[in-house]
Scaffold this motif. Structure first.
Motif, PDB file in Angstrom:
ATOM      1  N   LYS A 207       0.826  -1.204   0.000  1.00 27.17           N
ATOM      2  CA  LYS A 207       0.000   0.000   0.000  1.00 27.17           C
ATOM      3  C   LYS A 207       0.867   1.265   0.000  1.00 27.17           C
ATOM      4  CE  LYS A 207      -3.597   2.663   1.881  1.00 27.17           C
ATOM      5  NZ  LYS A 207      -5.021   2.738   1.768  1.00 27.17           N
ATOM      6  N   ALA A 212       3.453   5.854  -2.640  1.00 27.18           N
ATOM      7  CA  ALA A 212       4.673   6.597  -2.980  1.00 27.18           C
ATOM      8  C   ALA A 212       4.756   6.829  -4.485  1.00 27.18           C
ATOM      9  CB  ALA A 212       5.905   5.844  -2.479  1.00 27.18           C
TER      10      ALA A 212
ATOM     11  N   THR B   9       2.532  15.055   0.702  1.00 26.39           N
ATOM     12  CA  THR B   9       2.216  13.627   0.578  1.00 26.39           C
ATOM     13  C   THR B   9       2.797  12.826   1.745  1.00 26.39           C
ATOM     14  OG1 THR B   9       4.097  13.429  -0.917  1.00 26.39           O
ATOM     15  CG2 THR B   9       1.932  13.550  -1.917  1.00 26.39           C
ATOM     16  N   ARG B  13       0.375  10.729   4.213  1.00 25.88           N
ATOM     17  CA  ARG B  13       0.519   9.283   4.378  1.00 25.88           C
ATOM     18  C   ARG B  13       0.863   8.943   5.821  1.00 25.88           C
ATOM     19  NH1 ARG B  13      -2.545   7.056   2.149  1.00 25.88           N
ATOM     20  NH2 ARG B  13      -1.604   5.157   2.932  1.00 25.88           N
ATOM     21  N   TYR B  17      -1.128   6.020   7.785  1.00 27.28           N
ATOM     22  CA  TYR B  17      -0.479   4.804   8.259  1.00 27.28           C
ATOM     23  C   TYR B  17      -0.233   4.875   9.764  1.00 27.28           C
ATOM     24  CZ  TYR B  17       2.969   1.061   8.704  1.00 27.28           C
ATOM     25  OH  TYR B  17       3.631  -0.071   9.083  1.00 27.28           O
ATOM     26  N   LYS B 124     -13.658   8.319   2.864  1.00 27.19           N
ATOM     27  CA  LYS B 124     -12.647   9.359   3.021  1.00 27.19           C
ATOM     28  C   LYS B 124     -13.344  10.684   2.819  1.00 27.19           C
ATOM     29  CE  LYS B 124      -8.673   6.730   1.845  1.00 27.19           C
ATOM     30  NZ  LYS B 124      -7.721   6.326   0.864  1.00 27.19           N
ATOM     31  N   TYR B 214      -8.134   1.228   6.140  1.00 22.98           N
ATOM     32  CA  TYR B 214      -6.813   1.413   5.522  1.00 22.98           C
ATOM     33  C   TYR B 214      -6.653   0.565   4.270  1.00 22.98           C
ATOM     34  CZ  TYR B 214      -1.722   1.296   5.079  1.00 22.98           C
ATOM     35  OH  TYR B 214      -0.439   1.370   4.607  1.00 22.98           O
ATOM     36  N   ARG B 215      -6.955  -0.704   4.416  1.00 25.33           N
ATOM     37  CA  ARG B 215      -6.849  -1.609   3.267  1.00 25.33           C
ATOM     38  C   ARG B 215      -7.972  -2.618   3.392  1.00 25.33           C
ATOM     39  NH1 ARG B 215      -4.904  -7.283   3.088  1.00 25.33           N
ATOM     40  NH2 ARG B 215      -5.317  -7.710   0.933  1.00 25.33           N
ATOM     41  N   TYR B 255       8.339   5.204   7.407  1.00 25.65           N
ATOM     42  CA  TYR B 255       7.913   4.023   6.651  1.00 25.65           C
ATOM     43  C   TYR B 255       7.535   4.425   5.227  1.00 25.65           C
ATOM     44  CZ  TYR B 255       5.644  -0.473   5.800  1.00 25.65           C
ATOM     45  OH  TYR B 255       5.306  -1.700   5.302  1.00 25.65           O
ATOM     46  N   HIS B 256       6.763   5.494   5.112  1.00 26.48           N
ATOM     47  CA  HIS B 256       6.381   5.963   3.781  1.00 26.48           C
ATOM     48  C   HIS B 256       7.616   6.387   2.994  1.00 26.48           C
ATOM     49  CE1 HIS B 256       4.135   7.895   0.582  1.00 26.48           C
ATOM     50  NE2 HIS B 256       4.901   8.948   0.738  1.00 26.48           N
ATOM     51  N   PHE B 259       9.830   4.054   0.947  1.00 25.46           N
ATOM     52  CA  PHE B 259       9.489   3.735  -0.449  1.00 25.46           C
ATOM     53  C   PHE B 259       9.726   4.915  -1.377  1.00 25.46           C
ATOM     54  CE2 PHE B 259       6.882   0.913   2.192  1.00 25.46           C
ATOM     55  CZ  PHE B 259       7.355  -0.294   1.729  1.00 25.46           C
ATOM     56  N   ARG B 260       9.466   6.117  -0.880  1.00 31.50           N
ATOM     57  CA  ARG B 260       9.670   7.305  -1.713  1.00 31.50           C
ATOM     58  C   ARG B 260      11.129   7.487  -2.115  1.00 31.50           C
ATOM     59  NH1 ARG B 260       6.092  11.661  -1.810  1.00 31.50           N
ATOM     60  NH2 ARG B 260       6.918  12.293  -3.803  1.00 31.50           N
TER      61      ARG B 260
END
Lengths: 392, 309
Positions: A207, A212, B9, B13, B17, B124, B214-215, B255-256, B259-260
């Motif tokens: 997710k 990202a 962003t 995020r 999260y 949302k 969330y998911r 955590y976000h 990945f970025r």
């Protein structure tokens, strides 16, 4: 040192242990063709993952329904490295004649077990080590990723397509490469942005990796992860995606364009029928490798079985035209159909990895007129031109 | 792409999260403040995730899902309260068992629920007007759901109760010195039961948030170690709800970003970053002087029996 009583006890235990070990060796008889066959499956994930292990288990059930002489057992969520214990259990306790291990990481353990039980039949999925009683097999998606790539290239508005990968291993790199070849064929300027999550199954990592890439401007999504998370994330944002491994259409019916679906049963039915018929035994598997693709019907392109493409995207794909050196001006929709037909043809007149193909540093990797061999495909470690992002 | 979008962003995020982490941490802070270490957060969370998903699926009402998740998480935590407060068993063992039990039970009952898409999830929302504020608008008022705000509002509330009310003093004194609290007429067991229950309710709600908002899907083991991060964040927070919020969002942002930032920084290093951060904080708070000043509740993980010291 020992009292009399303890000695008696010790001797008894030893005698019993010896008898049992002999008994187990005697039990390990070779399979007689034409008799009921018992097959054990070892899965790396939970069968409910809706991905890899789920697909294998679906195939297992189809086999059991098809062959009246077949009995199957399975063990799920087996950690890579501990497969030996479960193989022992399947053979000694369950009395399996054939054991199938379905993860790359089970390769060495399966080989050790194959040598330990020379009369039993083994099959390892996605690896390259074989033995007289151990074959290898793979239903590979690279051709479908290429077809998905053709569509992704046509659909992207930002010229940034996304690929979220599980681990940087040849299998995933091959799929990314094929996807990139497809994307660039329909939109030469487009890129494939890559992120790795280092897990086969991790909904939270999938997710956040997808979020990202959305933040970085990607607008079409392909991935290798064993849950429908990325399909859901893309759908929430109204962005198209391609399902992976099992039908993920239901998780985002408006935005799943297509995807890759495995039909492991194609391999399993063929192999088990040949074991039952006596064509494959514990002595002639050293050169048996199922590398099955579209033409063997081991894989299918689709949002769900039977739905090649989501009808919601058909018009857009029919409008978008590309100029193919051989086929001339052709819509992306027709191009996908043509390529699918070519690759499903037994002579496989087309393959995504037909040269010329360059890596992203500009080196010519596959010269014009050549095609990558199975060995080159299974060991690929270079990034196809158009892939952007970390590679190790 | 400008740095503004990066900030927006990342923080947005981080809120999404960080919410389950924050809920779990707030609950664990209360449990530990009363002197009960509950290592069963992961188990309570996953039970919440499972029951929340199934409820939302059957009834079609995601809010009912969150409610049931909170109730189930709370009920599940009472097992720990019973063994550790009433039976005075080893809290570490009891908490660990709770985690294993939760993962096992939810996995077993959850079989038939895997792979089902949820018809309705927590919506949302975009707050009209407020979402137009530069920076703050897109971070706080665009595309977040109500649970995110609820978690944020809980922070000052729980902080106020803990530090500015009689109830808070009671909880803290039970965690610091149960014998003295007992001699002052406080029912130590009841306070501890309540605090463990609060922890369970919030952990269950965190699980429900994961599977319903969330998911929106149920998968075996979907909390994936979040409960353990909560335990670390509780220590990072010095058992203070305000720092708990800081820790949860900071961890989520890292955590976000893991990945970025992949194209520029080694992904392996990034993947380890949030956890390395947790370890660094643990080392930091374990230092002598600091430990004395803002250390763990003195009676943490010690069962209390009247008349025994």
């Amino acid at each position: 040192m020992f009292t009399q009583r303890n000695k008696v006890l010790l001797v008894t235990v030893l005698v019993v242990a010896v008898i049992f070990s002999f008994a187990s060796v005697m039990m390990a008889k070779e399979y007689v063709p034409g008799t009921p066959l018992k097959v054990g499956f070892i899965y790396v994930g939970p069968i409910g993952d809706l991905g890899w292990s789920y697909a294998h288990d679906e195939a297992r059930r189809i086999c059991e329904d098809t062959f009246p002489w077949l009995e199957t057992v399975y063990v799920e969520s087996v950690a890579e490295g501990s497969e030996g214990l479960y193989i022992d259990k399947l053979i000694m306790e369950e009395g399996c004649d054939v054991v199938l291990t379905t993860s790359f990481g089970f390769m060495d353990g399966t080989l050790i077990s194959a040598q330990k039980y020379p009369d039993k039949i083994f099959a390892h999925c996605s690896g390259f080590k074989r033995n007289p009683n151990m074959m290898t097999y793979m239903a590979d998606f690279y051709q479908i990723y290429y077809l998905n790539g053709l569509i992704a290239g046509a659909l992207t508005k930002t010229n940034k397509t996304a690929y979220i990968g599980a681990f940087p291993i040849p299998e995933v790199k091959r799929h990314m490469g094929a996807f990139a070849v497809g994307v660039r064929e329909t939109t030469p300027k487009a890129e494939v942005l890559v992120r790795w999550i280092y897990e086969w199954f991790s909904p939270t990592a999938a997710k956040e990796a997808a979020e990202a890439l959305i933040a970085d401007g990607c607008d079409v999504f392909a991935f290798t992860e064993d849950s429908p998370t990325i399909v859901q994330v893309a759908g929430e944002k109204g962005l198209p995606s391609f399902g992976h491994y099992s039908p993920m259409y239901d998780f985002s019916p408006e935005y799943v364009v297509s995807g890759q679906i495995a039909h492991w049963e194609a391999v399993y039915l063929d192999f088990l029928a040949k074991v039952y018929a006596g064509a494959y035994t514990a002595h002639n598997l050293a050169d048996v490798d199922y590398w099955w693709l579209l033409k063997e019907k081991a894989v299918e392109m689709g949002a769900k079985p039977g739905m090649l493409m989501n009808p919601a995207y058909e018009d857009e794909l029919k409008e978008k035209k590309v100029n193919d050196p051989v086929l001339g001006m052709i819509s992306v929709y027709d191009l996908v159909m043509k390529r699918l037909e070519q690759m499903s043809d037994p002579s496989m007149v087309f393959d995504p990895f037909n040269g010329p193909i360059f890596d992203r540093d500009g080196n010519l990797k596959v010269p014009e007129g050549l095609r990558m061999s199975v060995f080159e495909l299974t060991t690929i470690d270079w990034a196809v031109d158009g892939i952007v992002g970390p590679w190790e | 792409m400008g740095w503004e979008t990066w900030i927006v962003t990342t923080l947005s995020r981080s809120l999404a999260y960080g919410t389950p982490l924050l809920l779990g941490t707030l609950g664990e802070i209360y449990a530990e403040r009363s002197g009960v270490l509950n290592l069963g957060v992961e188990g309570m969370m996953i039970m919440g995730a499972y029951s929340g998903f199934t409820t939302a699926y059957i009834t079609g009402n995601p809010w009912l899902g969150i409610l049931v998740a909170a109730v189930v998480g709370g009920a599940f935590s009472l097992i720990h309260a019973f063994t550790s407060v009433t039976l005075k068993a080893n809290q570490v063992v009891s908490g660990l068992s709770l985690t294993m039990l939760g993962l096992g039970l939810s996995g077993m009952f959850g079989r038939g629920w895997e792979g089902k898409p949820l018809p309705a999830t927590i919506p949302k929302i975009t707050v009209p007007g407020l979402s137009k504020i530069p920076f703050l608008g897109p971070i706080f008022f665009e595309g977040q759901n109500l649970i995110v705000y609820m978690a944020i509002l809980l922070v000052p509330l729980l902080w106020y109760i803990l530090y500015r009310t009689r109830i808070g003093i009671t909880i803290r004194s039970v965690g610091e010195n149960p014998a003295t609290a007992d001699s002052l007429g406080i029912n130590v067991d009841r306070v501890r039961y309540m605090c463990v229950l609060i922890g369970g309710v919030l952990a269950g709600m965190a699980g429900g948030y994961l599977s319903v908002a969330y998911r929106p899907a149920w998968t075996e083991g979907m909390t994936a170690g979040m409960g353990w991060i909560v335990i670390a964040l509780t220590i990072f927070a010095f058992w203070n709800p305000a720092y708990g919020m800081l820790g949860a969002y900071l961890f989520a942002a890292l955590y976000h970003l893991s990945f970025r930032l992949q194209p520029w920084v080694s992904p392996e290093l990034l993947k380890a970053m949030p956890y390395a951060f947790a370890i660094l904080v643990l080392i930091f708070v374990s230092r002598g002087t600091l430990k004395k000043r803002i250390g763990a509740p003195a009676a943490l993980s010690l069962p209390y029996t009247r008349g025994e010291e």
